[in-house]
Design a protein around this motif. Sequence first.
Motif, mmCIF file in Angstrom:
data_model
loop_
_atom_site.group_PDB
_atom_site.id
_atom_site.type_symbol
_atom_site.label_atom_id
_atom_site.label_comp_id
_atom_site.label_asym_id
_atom_site.label_seq_id
_atom_site.Cartn_x
_atom_site.Cartn_y
_atom_site.Cartn_z
ATOM 1 N N LEU B 86 0.692 -1.398 -0.073
ATOM 2 C CA LEU B 86 -0.057 -0.127 -0.200
ATOM 3 C C LEU B 86 1.449 1.249 -0.597
ATOM 4 N N PRO B 87 2.088 1.005 0.928
ATOM 5 C CA PRO B 87 2.644 2.968 0.448
ATOM 6 C C PRO B 87 3.452 2.889 -0.920
ATOM 7 N N THR B 88 4.175 2.093 -0.926
ATOM 8 C CA THR B 88 4.634 2.120 -2.250
ATOM 9 C C THR B 88 3.367 2.804 -3.645
ATOM 10 N N ALA B 89 2.421 2.098 -3.407
ATOM 11 C CA ALA B 89 1.124 2.727 -4.776
ATOM 12 C C ALA B 89 0.568 3.579 -4.426
ATOM 13 N N MET B 90 0.626 4.048 -2.745
ATOM 14 C CA MET B 90 -0.180 5.343 -2.370
ATOM 15 C C MET B 90 1.149 6.591 -2.748
ATOM 16 N N GLY B 91 2.437 6.288 -2.924
ATOM 17 C CA GLY B 91 3.320 7.270 -2.758
ATOM 18 C C GLY B 91 3.414 7.303 -4.104
ATOM 19 N N PHE B 92 2.819 6.583 -5.208
ATOM 20 C CA PHE B 92 2.287 6.717 -6.864
ATOM 21 C C PHE B 92 1.544 7.623 -7.233
ATOM 22 N N MET B 128 3.533 15.789 1.039
ATOM 23 C CA MET B 128 1.587 15.299 1.522
ATOM 24 C C MET B 128 2.147 13.911 1.144
ATOM 25 N N ALA B 129 2.607 12.988 0.454
ATOM 26 C CA ALA B 129 2.534 11.595 -0.114
ATOM 27 C C ALA B 129 2.765 10.927 0.889
ATOM 28 N N LEU B 130 4.015 11.921 1.197
ATOM 29 C CA LEU B 130 4.754 10.934 2.551
ATOM 30 C C LEU B 130 3.130 10.288 3.708
ATOM 31 N N VAL B 131 3.083 11.198 4.043
ATOM 32 C CA VAL B 131 2.252 11.684 5.391
ATOM 33 C C VAL B 131 0.589 10.653 4.971
ATOM 34 N N VAL B 132 0.578 11.034 3.685
ATOM 35 C CA VAL B 132 -0.705 10.508 3.728
ATOM 36 C C VAL B 132 -0.901 9.494 3.169
ATOM 37 N N ALA B 133 0.018 8.670 2.681
ATOM 38 C CA ALA B 133 0.226 7.513 2.654
ATOM 39 C C ALA B 133 0.406 6.252 4.141
ATOM 40 N N SER B 134 1.659 7.199 5.092
ATOM 41 C CA SER B 134 1.454 6.380 6.316
ATOM 42 C C SER B 134 -0.050 6.430 7.334
ATOM 43 N N LEU B 135 -0.036 7.437 6.731
ATOM 44 C CA LEU B 135 -2.103 7.092 7.595
ATOM 45 C C LEU B 135 -2.297 6.320 7.233
ATOM 46 N N LEU B 136 -2.567 6.086 5.423
ATOM 47 C CA LEU B 136 -3.573 4.949 5.364
ATOM 48 C C LEU B 136 -2.623 4.167 5.511
ATOM 49 N N ARG B 137 -1.640 3.295 5.357
ATOM 50 C CA ARG B 137 -0.884 2.018 5.810
ATOM 51 C C ARG B 137 -1.210 1.929 7.584
ATOM 52 N N LEU B 138 -1.818 2.942 8.156
ATOM 53 C CA LEU B 138 -2.017 2.731 9.547
ATOM 54 C C LEU B 138 -3.329 1.615 9.629
ATOM 55 N N GLN B 139 -4.069 1.725 8.459
ATOM 56 C CA GLN B 139 -5.059 1.309 8.431
ATOM 57 C C GLN B 139 -5.232 -0.702 7.526
ATOM 58 N N GLN B 140 -6.515 -1.240 8.197
ATOM 59 C CA GLN B 140 -6.230 -2.725 6.983
ATOM 60 C C GLN B 140 -7.000 -1.951 5.886
ATOM 61 N N ASP B 141 -6.391 -2.903 4.548
ATOM 62 C CA ASP B 141 -6.936 -3.329 2.756
ATOM 63 C C ASP B 141 -8.426 -2.944 3.060
ATOM 64 N N ASN B 142 -8.511 -3.607 4.229
ATOM 65 C CA ASN B 142 -10.608 -3.476 3.803
ATOM 66 C C ASN B 142 -11.119 -2.518 3.937
ATOM 67 N N ALA B 143 -10.632 -1.860 4.506
ATOM 68 C CA ALA B 143 -11.055 -0.771 5.996
ATOM 69 C C ALA B 143 -10.890 0.849 4.882
ATOM 70 N N ILE B 144 -9.942 0.578 3.461
ATOM 71 C CA ILE B 144 -9.793 1.656 3.286
ATOM 72 C C ILE B 144 -10.425 1.828 0.869
ATOM 73 N N LEU B 145 -9.948 0.178 0.510
ATOM 74 C CA LEU B 145 -9.551 -0.003 -0.719
ATOM 75 C C LEU B 145 -10.969 -0.596 -1.381
ATOM 76 N N ALA B 146 -11.294 -0.278 -2.195
ATOM 77 C CA ALA B 146 -12.529 -0.045 -2.971
ATOM 78 C C ALA B 146 -13.098 -1.868 -2.912
ATOM 79 N N PRO B 147 -14.302 -2.590 -2.990
ATOM 80 C CA PRO B 147 -14.689 -3.926 -2.662
ATOM 81 C C PRO B 147 -13.530 -4.673 -4.113
ATOM 82 N N ASN B 148 -14.049 -4.080 -5.393
ATOM 83 C CA ASN B 148 -13.519 -4.628 -6.481
ATOM 84 C C ASN B 148 -11.935 -4.911 -6.492
ATOM 85 N N LEU B 149 -11.617 -3.941 -6.290
ATOM 86 C CA LEU B 149 -9.996 -3.355 -5.984
ATOM 87 C C LEU B 149 -9.564 -4.868 -5.492
ATOM 88 N N LEU B 150 -10.225 -4.908 -3.947
ATOM 89 C CA LEU B 150 -9.548 -5.456 -2.796
ATOM 90 C C LEU B 150 -9.710 -6.653 -3.260
#
Lengths: 238, 322
Positions: B86-92, B128-150
Amino acid sequence: MNQPGSPSPWSVVRSAVARWRWPPLALLCCGVTLMHSWVSGRLQLLMAPTFHGLVVGSGLALLAWSVTALTVSQPRRSIPWRAAVLVVCTSLLIVLAPPRGSFSMLARHRPPAQLDGLAAGFALPPEQRDLVDWVRLLRGTPQPQLFRGEPVQVKGFVLVTATGERHLAQLLVRCCLADATPVQLAVQWPADAPPLRQDQWVRVEGEMEVLDTPDGLQPVVIAHDVTAIPKPPQPFRT
Amino acid sequence: MALDHLSTSWSVFQALFLEAMPFLLIGVALATMARHWLPSGPVLQCLPDHPLLGPLTGAAMGFALPACECGNVPVARQLLASGSPLPTAMGFLFAAPVLNPIVLASTWAAFPDQLWLLWARPAAGLAMALVVASLLRLQQDNAILAPNLLRERGFHRPADAGSLLERSAGLIGSPSPGPVPLPSAGRGKSWRLSVLHGMDELVKLSSLLILGCGVAALLQTTLPRDWLLVVGQAPTLSVLALMLLAVVISVCSSVDAFLALGFASQVTPGALLAFLMLGPVIDLKSLGLYGTVFCRSAMVFVALACGMLTLLAGQWTNVLML
């Protein structure tokens, strides 16, 4: 009445529509729309020439992609047919309804254009300066009265300002209409000028005057001759 | 007058859509090629999951793969679907629209005399990318990603990489319970599947782009920009006004610097930075595209987090430069 368990007419139609090859059709329509925008010259009304090649290349790529997809056999899968219908309808609408936006309306919602970075018209003789050259020249000098009496020959559209005055204006576009900003000159129209409706394109010949107003020195074009002209194929400066 | 509004909105809509479509196509084409050639799973899973290294790696990928916000969403989605951390993809996703050579060159071309902006823009975008990606990393994938992508992502992740909840829900490695566009083409699979999958994805994203452009065009012709620029010299209000303008105007990040040039002298330096920082990441045109990556609550979180960070950056810039 439907028999219990038998599908409703709506669901029959819906499943029949959903079986069509909507996604390749959507790409085909989209590609045709992009190419049509270029061939019909509409792109010149919508965006800076820098991006035209990109649109044409994308149109060709979309056509190639859709034809490839239409010729290969389609595996059974869930297709995004609602999204595809929206793309098809929008593409058709774009082809059928050309852009006829009001430049005046756009201009009234935008702050005046900054002219830094544009080629200067300082070295040009007065009658060869276009509207943008004039505005840049007048903004850039602390003594606009030096240009008093110089001949002016400029083209632009009639912009009705919020106070009801009719100025001569052009739009400056860096990317597309979404970022258009106006460049305008105050004009003292002659009594025998043709009826000046909003957005009418005109050529104005006259001379530069600088009025001393309570707000400071105000450049204004004293128009001697006003001629209605058709909207140019490329109606904005980039 | 209403007809004038409508026809002007329609023209702006066409301009936005026709200008954005090529970038979306480039993004989906890159994602389709990545889907076909990238060794999904093991190799992508080796990308760093570290809260700092991950986003930095993603940002570096953005530099090598220049795309604006319309193009990088499908690529980021493909990275996630192929099992990238997740952090790499979010950084991108968050850094690529700012940290790419085209955007940096256009910023330099528009503001050659404002050197501070040439480093402040990429630095703020990266932060901004570093902070947002780090914050999202604290969550589980299923709490943030769209169901189809999951579900797509589940095919490429090792079973022990998911949470207990995901495993008990059968989301990892299980067959899809709902309609999935197509099974992953992956390496060695036919071009036919890749072409069809890319086509379906492009059609879906185009429909979302249409909705985004429609909203942006309507707002552009009803919201006078003078109202926003009236507050140009107020330190906080100017930042907020330019943030709102960036979201509404939805212009491509590769040319937004030229647009910012139009009001650079009327607003505070912080507001200028805020416009150039937030616009490439959050705007009305691309919010629909984010719906293919994030679930709704995560989208709200991302928008708020980016907004807060931009406001903070704008405020600090004003403190230092005014």
